[in-house]
Every structure is written in C-alpha cells, then in structure tokens.
Write a protein that holds these residues in place. Structure first.
Motif, PDB file in Angstrom:
ATOM      1  N   PRO A  88       0.863  -1.208  -0.065  1.00 42.08           N
ATOM      2  CA  PRO A  88       0.453  -0.085   0.127  1.00 42.08           C
ATOM      3  C   PRO A  88       0.888   1.520   0.270  1.00 42.08           C
ATOM      4  O   PRO A  88       0.505   2.334   0.025  1.00 42.08           O
ATOM      5  CB  PRO A  88      -0.844  -0.074   1.299  1.00 42.08           C
ATOM      6  N   LEU A  89       1.917   1.202   0.175  1.00 42.40           N
ATOM      7  CA  LEU A  89       2.618   2.311   0.673  1.00 42.40           C
ATOM      8  C   LEU A  89       4.351   2.107   0.002  1.00 42.40           C
ATOM      9  O   LEU A  89       5.534   1.023   0.484  1.00 42.40           O
ATOM     10  CB  LEU A  89       3.070   2.490   2.095  1.00 42.40           C
ATOM     11  N   ILE A  90       5.246   2.767  -0.953  1.00 41.69           N
ATOM     12  CA  ILE A  90       5.941   3.223  -1.200  1.00 41.69           C
ATOM     13  C   ILE A  90       7.071   4.163  -0.790  1.00 41.69           C
ATOM     14  O   ILE A  90       6.351   5.292  -1.204  1.00 41.69           O
ATOM     15  CB  ILE A  90       6.523   3.227  -3.389  1.00 41.69           C
ATOM     16  N   LEU A  91       7.783   4.187   0.385  1.00 44.74           N
ATOM     17  CA  LEU A  91       8.703   4.680   0.164  1.00 44.74           C
ATOM     18  C   LEU A  91      10.139   5.104  -0.363  1.00 44.74           C
ATOM     19  O   LEU A  91      10.826   4.339  -0.851  1.00 44.74           O
ATOM     20  CB  LEU A  91       9.011   4.752   1.365  1.00 44.74           C
ATOM     21  N   ALA A  92      10.276   6.677  -0.482  1.00 43.83           N
ATOM     22  CA  ALA A  92      11.634   6.320  -1.852  1.00 43.83           C
ATOM     23  C   ALA A  92      12.534   7.842  -1.435  1.00 43.83           C
ATOM     24  O   ALA A  92      11.675   9.023  -0.916  1.00 43.83           O
ATOM     25  CB  ALA A  92      10.730   6.903  -3.282  1.00 43.83           C
ATOM     26  N   ASP A  93      13.581   7.778  -0.799  1.00 44.52           N
ATOM     27  CA  ASP A  93      14.550   7.948  -1.048  1.00 44.52           C
ATOM     28  C   ASP A  93      15.863   8.803  -1.630  1.00 44.52           C
ATOM     29  O   ASP A  93      16.942   7.809  -2.065  1.00 44.52           O
ATOM     30  CB  ASP A  93      15.002   7.370   0.519  1.00 44.52           C
ATOM     31  N   GLU A  94      15.612  10.182  -2.094  1.00 46.20           N
ATOM     32  CA  GLU A  94      16.097  10.037  -3.094  1.00 46.20           C
ATOM     33  C   GLU A  94      15.920   8.967  -4.263  1.00 46.20           C
ATOM     34  O   GLU A  94      17.742   9.118  -4.974  1.00 46.20           O
ATOM     35  CB  GLU A  94      17.712  10.522  -2.796  1.00 46.20           C
ATOM     36  N   PRO A  95      15.552   8.834  -5.342  1.00 46.38           N
ATOM     37  CA  PRO A  95      15.063   7.721  -5.642  1.00 46.38           C
ATOM     38  C   PRO A  95      15.675   8.970  -7.223  1.00 46.38           C
ATOM     39  O   PRO A  95      16.231   7.146  -8.139  1.00 46.38           O
ATOM     40  CB  PRO A  95      13.402   7.942  -6.137  1.00 46.38           C
ATOM     41  N   THR A  96      15.584   9.181  -7.007  1.00 40.72           N
ATOM     42  CA  THR A  96      16.184  10.199  -8.862  1.00 40.72           C
ATOM     43  C   THR A  96      17.760  10.675  -8.452  1.00 40.72           C
ATOM     44  O   THR A  96      18.420  11.114  -9.164  1.00 40.72           O
ATOM     45  CB  THR A  96      15.508  10.984 -10.045  1.00 40.72           C
ATOM     46  N   GLY A  97      18.372  10.933  -6.974  1.00 41.86           N
ATOM     47  CA  GLY A  97      19.184  11.803  -7.235  1.00 41.86           C
ATOM     48  C   GLY A  97      20.851  11.276  -8.354  1.00 41.86           C
ATOM     49  O   GLY A  97      21.557  12.657  -7.944  1.00 41.86           O
ATOM     50  N   ASN A  98      20.522   9.490  -7.933  1.00 44.73           N
ATOM     51  CA  ASN A  98      21.739   9.581  -9.162  1.00 44.73           C
ATOM     52  C   ASN A  98      21.680   8.863 -10.768  1.00 44.73           C
ATOM     53  O   ASN A  98      21.780   8.370 -11.463  1.00 44.73           O
ATOM     54  CB  ASN A  98      22.425   7.656  -8.643  1.00 44.73           C
ATOM     55  N   LEU A  99      20.371   9.717 -11.176  1.00 41.08           N
ATOM     56  CA  LEU A  99      19.700   9.183 -12.287  1.00 41.08           C
ATOM     57  C   LEU A  99      19.964  10.812 -12.706  1.00 41.08           C
ATOM     58  O   LEU A  99      19.606  11.792 -13.098  1.00 41.08           O
ATOM     59  CB  LEU A  99      18.744   8.950 -12.250  1.00 41.08           C
TER      60      LEU A  99
END
Lengths: 385, 237
Positions: free
Chosen positions: B166-177
C-alpha cells in the motif's frame, strides 16, 4: 531449493575470496587435526615398538624369590606354574596395569664346556583387541637363538645344530652383539627349556610391560604392586625403572605434543574464521540493511551467515580429512619408518570431521552473525539526513 | 474494513527522533506531524541533514520514534516490537533508495523476487510481469554490476512494487539518475499511485514536484511553512 540456501550459495560464489579463505582455514584446521591424530597414533606405535625393542620393564617373580640371589644370578631360582600367566591375563583389570605377558623359564647351564643362560620364552599374551606383537622375539619349538659371544665360543652358525640336555635344536639365528648378558644367552621355546631343565609346566617369571606409563617422580611402583597383589598374590614384581621411565617420558611427551597441537589448531582456526566472518559482515552491511528493509527477520539474516559457515564447515571438514590423511600417509612413513606399514587412513574420522567442523565454524561465526542481526539498517540505508 | 479504507494511510503526530550524525552534531526530526491519504504522492523536500531521510525511515519502521505517534494503515508502529515491525515492512512497505541497494550476487530477476516476503502469496511470475513493465526484459538474467544507473533503479522499483504494497517510500530515488531516467522512474511511481498506491518521496530536488499531491519541506528537522508550496494540481496525473 530454498531461498536462503540459494542466497548463501550465490553470495558464497560472489565473495569467492572470503569464502575461499574461510574454506582454507577450516580445511587447514581439519587437515592438521586429522594428520596430528594419525601421526600421534603412529608416534605411539613407534614408541611402543622402540620400547619393545628396549625390552620388558616389569618382571613378575615368585613371591619367595630371594632378591639378593635374583640380582646376583639375574633370574629367580623359584618357579610358578606355567598357567600363572593365563590366570593373570584373565584377572579383572590386568591389562590396565600390565601388558605383553610373556612366560619365561631361565637357568644357568653348561653347554659345550661353557656357561650360559638358558632362556625359554613362551607365547606372549596381550590385552583384548590388540594385535599380538610379541615383545622380543618368538621362538619355535626345536629351534634356538644364540647370543653372539656364546655362538662364537661354541663355534655354531645359523643353520647348525646344538645338543641341549639330549635334545637337538636347530640354530635359527645368532643375535648381534648387544653388550649385555644377552650375548651369552641361549633362547629356546619355553617347552624346550622346561624339558631341558627338567621343570615341566613351570616358569621362573612373567616378563611384562607396565601400561600406567607414569614417570619415576609419579611413583608408579606402589600402584603396580597393589594391582599385582590383588591379581596374583603368590607373585612379586620388580620394575626396571630406567626402561619404564624412558617409555613413560616418551609417551607423555607425545601426549603433550598432541595436547598442545589440537587446541592451538582450533584456536588459530577459530580466530581466522572469526576475523573473516567479521569482515564479511562489514562488507555486507548495506545488504543486511536491505534485507531488513525488505522485512526479512533476524533469524533469516543470521541463517545467511551461519548457513554459509555450516556449508563451508561441511566442505572444509571433508576436504580436511582427505588432505590430512594424504599428509599423514605421505610424511608418516618418513617420520616413523619402523611402523610405517601400520599407517592407514582412518575412516572413523570422516563422521566427526563433517559434523563437528560445521558446528565449529558456526560457533566461530556466531558473534559476527549476531553483529549482522543487531546492525542498525537506518545507518547504512539513509541517503543523507 | 470500509472505515479502515476511508481513514488516512499515514497519521503521524509529534514525531521526534534525534541522533548524532557527526561528532557534536545532532540531526533528526523534531515534533513532526503528518497526514497522508491513500492514493497520494507526497513529496518531502529539504536540504542534506534536514531530517527527511530520518522521517522516511521512521515511516518504514526502520527507525523508532523517540516520542510521538505513528499510525500507518491502521497499525500503531511505535508499539510494535522488532519482529512485528519486520512483518509490517514485509507486508506493507516498498523501499526505493538513492543508491539502489541491489543485492550484488543476485540477477535482476532474483533481486525483484527478493522483494517478495516469505509467506506472501504472490506468484513468482509477478516478478517477470514487473520486469517487463519496467522495460528490463532483456536484462532479466543480468548481474546488477552490468546495469546502467537507470536500469538499476528500475530493478529496485520493480522489487518494491512486486508485492503490491500500500505504501512506497522513496529516498532520493532520482538522485543518481540523468533527467531521462529520473523522469521514467517518477512516471512509474506516479502510475503506481494512480493505480491505488501511495508514495512518499523525499528529495532535495524539484523534479518530482509535478507529480505531488502534497508537498512539504523539512528544515532542521521541522516543517517549513506549508504555504511556501503551490497548491496541489491533479493535472499532473
């Protein structure tokens, strides 16, 4: 295949260097233990054989033997029934204290104008389950073996014959010069000596070795005498202390080497595995944090580390047994040439090797596994504050 | 059941957690409250050290709050023991990290599969479905070391989504992209939100703003003034 086992195998292959070093530690430990076990047994056999060649160290005599006469003559003038040796062998606990019971009949006789010591040797009785390895030598009835000086004086050679109290004996062997009274001895079978001396069914002593293997400062004689007084009240025992002491010291030295080598090997292996396991945990901090984030429980994470140790332990145990056996079989005969033929692989060690080594590896990896379980995943997973 | 479905997914009140990030420096969050409805895409912004990752890890039950209450999907997380928190993570949360955190010795397929907790009834073929959906079909059996950064993050995303939490927790998911891959990952997250999931994403950048249904900013562990953000515009979906 279960997911944890698959991950253990994949991680083991991925961390090949770590796994290989751990495997080397375990294999090395088991190799050493297997080799030490086989070589210690070989050393004991060698010691036993060397001491056997040194001779008996206990002389069990008729109780009424006069010690003064005994030491002047070198034998007891009194006798015991020949079945005394079988009665002694049948006694409860005999082989805890005594072994290689050899009935002997000894007298000074004149032979071809020369004085010599006639020594009749009967069959040696050894402890249950032991291979019969006669102390000294076995002499077949109708044959004789002569000391070097006696043979020279009588002018007989191997293959010749001797007349002893009307019996003809074939000379089977002339002994090398020993520098002891053995040089003037005539060895025959016990039965031939009994006939020649007119003492059928009698022996003058039982030669033996003591099994207590206590050194002189541990004062073994009271214990030996106490044991004999219960088993054979009609006899007394004399210990040839220098021989017994040498044997005990050699045996104790061998046991000390083993007592040192085994725990040292285990300690070194345990420290090695501990260090490698700690390094493995440090290297896998992020992975552990990830498993945590995925909701993997502590027991499953611990299983990843302990499982690796157990698998490598099983493999190391089996490999160590093989390598240890090969080492012992290769170098054992060089170290112990006298008993080289007795060195054989010991299949009974495989079981303990492949069951105890995984347990040992798991025990050594336990602390690092607990480190892994208790590691804070937040520390390794956060991108920043 | 209906009540539970109608209630907010996340209700946090007075959350506080401090820790020494560097010698002599205390970081974390202080007295933070939060309410997230189901189906939201919450973007939490803040500079390094502002406490956004700390808050995210608390929402994921990887960090315990020192004080305050935190109820997610009807479960009060602050009362759970370690085993129960692991169970909560296994069932209810998918994580996506800046550094991807793929298991280096597992293939793409097995990394995705590792997102399925033991005992959860999801077909392994579901992993392949996500691999296909995220454009990783050709790389299914590849080792993570051979993947590009964008591919790695998509693997991490597939791993988070495979159990349909039910929940996605994303920690800087685009920081290295790079921007293209960053947009692709955000599109997937938004697609997940539109299919009923909830996303909480922390970032110091602004590329996720257009997907946000709620935007918040942390400064030194506390909320900055919410009115600093433009109102939610559903046209992004």
């Amino acid at each position: 295949m279960n997911f944890t086992l698959q991950n253990i195998l994949r991680e083991g292959w991925y961390s090949r260097l770590n796994s290989a070093l751990m495997l080397v530690a375990l294999t090395g430990a088991v190799t050493l233990l297997t080799a030490v076990h086989l070589l210690t047994a070989a050393a004991e056999r060698e010691t036993r054989r060397v001491v056997r060649d040194m001779g008996f160290n206990l002389r069990i005599l008729p109780k009424d033997t006069d010690p003064e006469r005994f030491f002047l003559e070198g034998y007891s003038e009194n006798t015991l029934p020949a079945d005394t040796v079988t009665r002694l062998a049948a006694g409860a606990g005999t082989f805890i204290t005594f072994n290689h019971l050899t009935p002997v009949l000894e007298r000074r006789i004149r032979l071809g104008g020369h004085e010599c010591l006639l020594t009749g040797l009967g069959d040696t009785v050894v402890g249950p389950g032991e291979k019969k390895q006669p102390m000294g030598f076995r002499i077949a009835p109708g044959t004789a073996q002569l000391g070097s000086i006696l043979a020279e004086r009588l002018g007989v050679k191997v293959g010749g014959t001797l007349e002893v109290a009307g019996r003809t004996l074939r000379v089977e062997r002339v002994l090398l010069e020993a520098g002891t009274d053995e040089d003037v001895r005539l060895y025959t079978a016990l039965s031939d000596a009994q006939i020649a001396l007119g003492l059928p069914g009698r022996i003058s002593e039982i030669k033996a070795i003591d099994c207590l293997c206590l050194t002189a400062d541990q004062d073994p004689l009271p214990k030996i005498r106490e044991a004999l007084s219960q088993l054979l009240p009609e006899a007394r025992v004399i210990q040839m202390r220098a021989l017994a002491d040498a044997r005990a010291k050699q045996r104790q030295a061998s046991e000390r080497v083993s007592a040192f080598a085994v725990p040292m090997t285990l300690l070194v292996a345990a420290v090695w595995i501990l260090v490698l396991a700690v390094l493995n945990v440090r290297q896998r901090r992020v992975e552990i944090g990830l498993w945590r984030a995925l909701g993997t429980g502590s027991s499953r994470i611990a299983a990843l580390f302990l499982g690796k140790a157990v698998l490598l332990g099983g493999l190391g145990g089996a490999l160590g047994w093989v390598v240890g056996t090969l080492v012992a079989l290769r170098w054992g005969p060089v170290l112990f040439p006298v008993t080289a033929a007795s060195l054989k692989m010991d299949l009974s060690l495989i079981g303990p090797a492949v069951t105890w080594t995984p347990l040992f590896a798991a025990a050594s990896s336990f602390l690092p596994a607990m480190m892994a379980v208790s590691q804070d995943p937040a520390e390794t997973l956060r991108a920043d504050g | 059941m209906d009540d539970a479905m109608n209630s907010p997914l996340i209700e946090a009140s007075g959350l506080t957690r401090n820790y020494a990030s560097k010698p002599g420096v205390v970081a974390g969050v202080s007295d933070v409250s939060l309410r997230v409805e189901r189906g939201e895409f919450v973007v939490i912004q803040g500079a390094s050290g502002s406490g956004k990752s700390t808050l995210l890890l608390m929402l994921g039950a990887l960090l315990r709050a020192e004080s305050g209450t935190l109820r997610i999907d009807g479960v009060e997380l602050t009362r759970l023991n370690a085993i129960e928190r692991a169970g909560y993570r296994a069932r209810s949360v998918g994580f996506v990290f800046q550094l991807f955190h793929l298991v280096p010795y597992l293939s793409v397929y097995r990394n995705v599969l590792s997102g399925l907790p033991p005992g959860v009834a999801v077909e392994p073929s579901e992993a392949d479905r996500w691999i296909d959906a995220l454009g990783l079909t050709e790389r299914r059996d590849a080792n993570p070391a051979t993947l590009s950064a964008g591919e790695r993050q998509r693997v991490a995303l597939a791993r988070a989504l495979v159990k349909r939490p039910p929940l996605i927790l994303a920690d800087e998911p685009t920081g290295n992209l790079d921007p293209d891959n960053a947009a692709r990952v955000l599109e997937h997250l938004d697609h997940y939100r539109r299919s009923g999931g909830t996303v909480v994403l922390v970032t110091h950048g602004s590329e996720a703003n257009r997907y946000a249904t709620q935007r918040l900013r942390l400064e030194a562990g506390r909320w900055a003034i919410p009115s600093a953000f433009p109102p939610f515009n559903d046209s992004a979906s």
